[in-house]
Design a protein around this motif. Structure first.
Motif, PDB file in Angstrom:
ATOM      1  N   VAL A 149       0.960  -1.142   0.006  1.00  0.00           N
ATOM      2  CA  VAL A 149       0.055  -0.023   0.064  1.00  0.00           C
ATOM      3  C   VAL A 149       0.929   1.316  -0.082  1.00  0.00           C
ATOM      4  O   VAL A 149       1.668   1.454   0.807  1.00  0.00           O
ATOM      5  N   ALA A 150       0.716   2.188  -0.894  1.00  0.00           N
ATOM      6  CA  ALA A 150       1.312   3.367  -1.053  1.00  0.00           C
ATOM      7  C   ALA A 150       0.648   4.401  -0.523  1.00  0.00           C
ATOM      8  O   ALA A 150       1.236   5.470   0.294  1.00  0.00           O
ATOM      9  N   ALA A 151      -0.812   4.416  -0.467  1.00  0.00           N
ATOM     10  CA  ALA A 151      -1.582   5.343  -0.073  1.00  0.00           C
ATOM     11  C   ALA A 151      -3.098   4.830   0.431  1.00  0.00           C
ATOM     12  O   ALA A 151      -3.460   3.909  -0.224  1.00  0.00           O
ATOM     13  N   GLY A 152      -3.531   5.361   1.507  1.00  0.00           N
ATOM     14  CA  GLY A 152      -5.059   4.732   1.875  1.00  0.00           C
ATOM     15  C   GLY A 152      -4.888   3.830   2.655  1.00  0.00           C
ATOM     16  O   GLY A 152      -4.036   3.588   3.457  1.00  0.00           O
ATOM     17  N   GLN A 153      -5.699   2.679   2.222  1.00  0.00           N
ATOM     18  CA  GLN A 153      -5.761   1.532   3.252  1.00  0.00           C
ATOM     19  C   GLN A 153      -6.407   0.290   2.391  1.00  0.00           C
ATOM     20  O   GLN A 153      -7.450   0.687   1.706  1.00  0.00           O
ATOM     21  N   ILE A 154      -6.217  -0.903   2.613  1.00  0.00           N
ATOM     22  CA  ILE A 154      -6.888  -2.253   1.945  1.00  0.00           C
ATOM     23  C   ILE A 154      -7.004  -3.018   3.096  1.00  0.00           C
ATOM     24  O   ILE A 154      -6.491  -3.036   4.057  1.00  0.00           O
ATOM     25  N   ILE A 155      -8.036  -3.762   2.810  1.00  0.00           N
ATOM     26  CA  ILE A 155      -8.638  -4.930   3.697  1.00  0.00           C
ATOM     27  C   ILE A 155      -8.561  -6.171   2.959  1.00  0.00           C
ATOM     28  O   ILE A 155      -9.491  -6.245   1.709  1.00  0.00           O
ATOM     29  N   VAL A 156      -7.700  -7.024   3.575  1.00  0.00           N
ATOM     30  CA  VAL A 156      -7.483  -8.397   2.599  1.00  0.00           C
ATOM     31  C   VAL A 156      -8.210  -9.417   3.811  1.00  0.00           C
ATOM     32  O   VAL A 156      -7.904  -9.589   4.664  1.00  0.00           O
ATOM     33  N   THR A 157      -9.147 -10.192   2.849  1.00  0.00           N
ATOM     34  CA  THR A 157     -10.038 -11.086   3.463  1.00  0.00           C
ATOM     35  C   THR A 157      -9.835 -12.553   2.726  1.00  0.00           C
ATOM     36  O   THR A 157      -9.899 -12.418   1.461  1.00  0.00           O
ATOM     37  N   ASN A 158     -10.218 -13.638   3.690  1.00  0.00           N
ATOM     38  CA  ASN A 158     -10.423 -14.765   3.037  1.00  0.00           C
ATOM     39  C   ASN A 158     -10.915 -15.576   3.970  1.00  0.00           C
ATOM     40  O   ASN A 158     -11.201 -15.129   5.374  1.00  0.00           O
ATOM     41  N   PRO A 159     -11.562 -16.831   4.089  1.00  0.00           N
ATOM     42  CA  PRO A 159     -11.995 -17.699   5.080  1.00  0.00           C
ATOM     43  C   PRO A 159     -11.257 -17.798   6.342  1.00  0.00           C
ATOM     44  O   PRO A 159     -11.912 -18.173   7.281  1.00  0.00           O
ATOM     45  N   ALA A 160     -10.063 -17.604   6.338  1.00  0.00           N
ATOM     46  CA  ALA A 160      -9.209 -17.818   7.514  1.00  0.00           C
ATOM     47  C   ALA A 160      -8.887 -16.805   8.113  1.00  0.00           C
ATOM     48  O   ALA A 160      -8.417 -16.611   9.293  1.00  0.00           O
ATOM     49  N   GLY A 161      -9.280 -15.512   7.685  1.00  0.00           N
ATOM     50  CA  GLY A 161      -8.965 -13.982   8.466  1.00  0.00           C
ATOM     51  C   GLY A 161      -9.165 -12.910   7.740  1.00  0.00           C
ATOM     52  O   GLY A 161      -9.444 -12.997   6.514  1.00  0.00           O
ATOM     53  N   THR A 162      -8.989 -11.881   8.234  1.00  0.00           N
ATOM     54  CA  THR A 162      -9.152 -10.486   7.875  1.00  0.00           C
ATOM     55  C   THR A 162      -7.588  -9.711   8.326  1.00  0.00           C
ATOM     56  O   THR A 162      -7.478  -9.838   9.452  1.00  0.00           O
ATOM     57  N   GLN A 163      -7.202  -8.839   7.398  1.00  0.00           N
ATOM     58  CA  GLN A 163      -5.845  -8.074   7.743  1.00  0.00           C
ATOM     59  C   GLN A 163      -6.056  -6.966   6.916  1.00  0.00           C
ATOM     60  O   GLN A 163      -6.355  -6.658   5.821  1.00  0.00           O
ATOM     61  N   THR A 164      -5.902  -5.771   7.612  1.00  0.00           N
ATOM     62  CA  THR A 164      -5.779  -4.254   7.200  1.00  0.00           C
ATOM     63  C   THR A 164      -4.374  -3.862   7.056  1.00  0.00           C
ATOM     64  O   THR A 164      -3.503  -4.256   7.715  1.00  0.00           O
TER      65      THR A 164
END
Length: 269
Positions: free
Chosen positions: A199-214
């Motif tokens: 990530v260079a700017a802003g924010q992403i939310i990465v999600t799959n059946p095993a969990g979520t990470q910001t």
């Protein structure tokens, strides 16, 4: 010479009249006067370059697109329109930049397959906003557009290992599946199979059946598989997808997207 009989004179009168009638059009056409032109056929129409949901703005190399249900791809060029349901594929030496109708921009690196699963944008109807992009293989960088400002929850980037949601973002994605041997990293080792994000700017939310990470600006993330949770990795283990300057900046002075800089791991063929 013998004169014509009354019968022959009677027979010749209609014949003479018929001959004169047939000759009238030719007599009416004076020498040197052009014949009336035939009605022009309707001009062929073509779709404007801006039709579809986006278009190719910059390109180096060969780029093809294939719609769902079609077996034959079409060759794309600068200003080619892009449509929902189309899978865009870059060749081994190709970089391509696509701008969508809401201002979202995506830059594709070589050997990438990118699908426009869904795209809907109407400036007057925010309720219809929707973006679903699929990264099937390869890598990309993206800068979000107007939809992210008013309906950021309506945007998804999908992969085989996780889904990425965005929050007004400039970020990169790289999918490796035993095909990233030629991509350098800070450590000099080949990137592991799975999804790499930065990530260079802003924010992403990465999600799959095993969990979520910001993932926040300056951070790197990794998802090895759909059954393993997304994690944040240290910069020395992260992979940042970068692009050549001519594509990253755009030869018309567009936004910079993933320009190569010294000291950064660069995803190049």
């Amino acid at each position: 010479m013998l004169g014509l009989s009354p019968i022959m004179k009677t027979l010749r009168q209609p014949l003479l009249l018929t001959t004169l009638l047939l000759a009238l059009p030719a007599l009416a056409q004076q020498p040197g006067t052009p014949a009336p032109a035939a009605p022009a056929a309707p001009a062929a129409t073509s779709a404007p370059a801006s039709s579809g949901v986006g278009q190719v703005t910059h390109l180096s190399g060969t780029l093809v697109g294939r719609m769902d249900g079609q077996t034959q791809p079409r060759l794309l060029a600068t200003r080619s329109a892009i449509s929902p349901g189309e899978t865009i594929a870059t060749q081994g030496d190709t970089y391509a930049r696509i701008k969508f109708n809401d201002g979202t921009e995506v830059v594709l690196r070589p050997n990438t397959q990118f699908k426009i699963e869904s795209f809907s944008y109407d400036e007057a109807e925010p309720a219809k906003d929707n973006i679903i992009f699929g990264l099937l293989k390869g890598g990309l960088r993206s800068v979000s557009g107007l939809i992210s400002k008013r309906n950021r929850e309506k945007i998804q980037y999908t992969t085989s290992t996780a889904t990425v949601g965005i929050r007004g973002t400039h970020f990169g994605m790289l999918m490796c599946s035993a095909d990233c041997a030629n991509i350098p990293t800070v450590t000099g080792t080949m990137p592991a199979d799975g999804l790499h994000v930065d990530v260079a700017a802003g924010q992403i939310i990465v999600t799959n059946p095993a969990g979520t990470q910001t993932i926040n600006p300056g951070q790197f993330g990794y998802v090895p598989s759909a059954t393993a949770p997304p994690t944040i990795v240290p910069p020395q283990s992260g992979v940042r997808v970068t692009m050549p300057a001519v594509i990253a900046a755009g030869n018309t002075g567009g936004r910079s997207i993933g320009n190569s800089q010294a000291g950064q791991a660069e995803c190049r063929p």
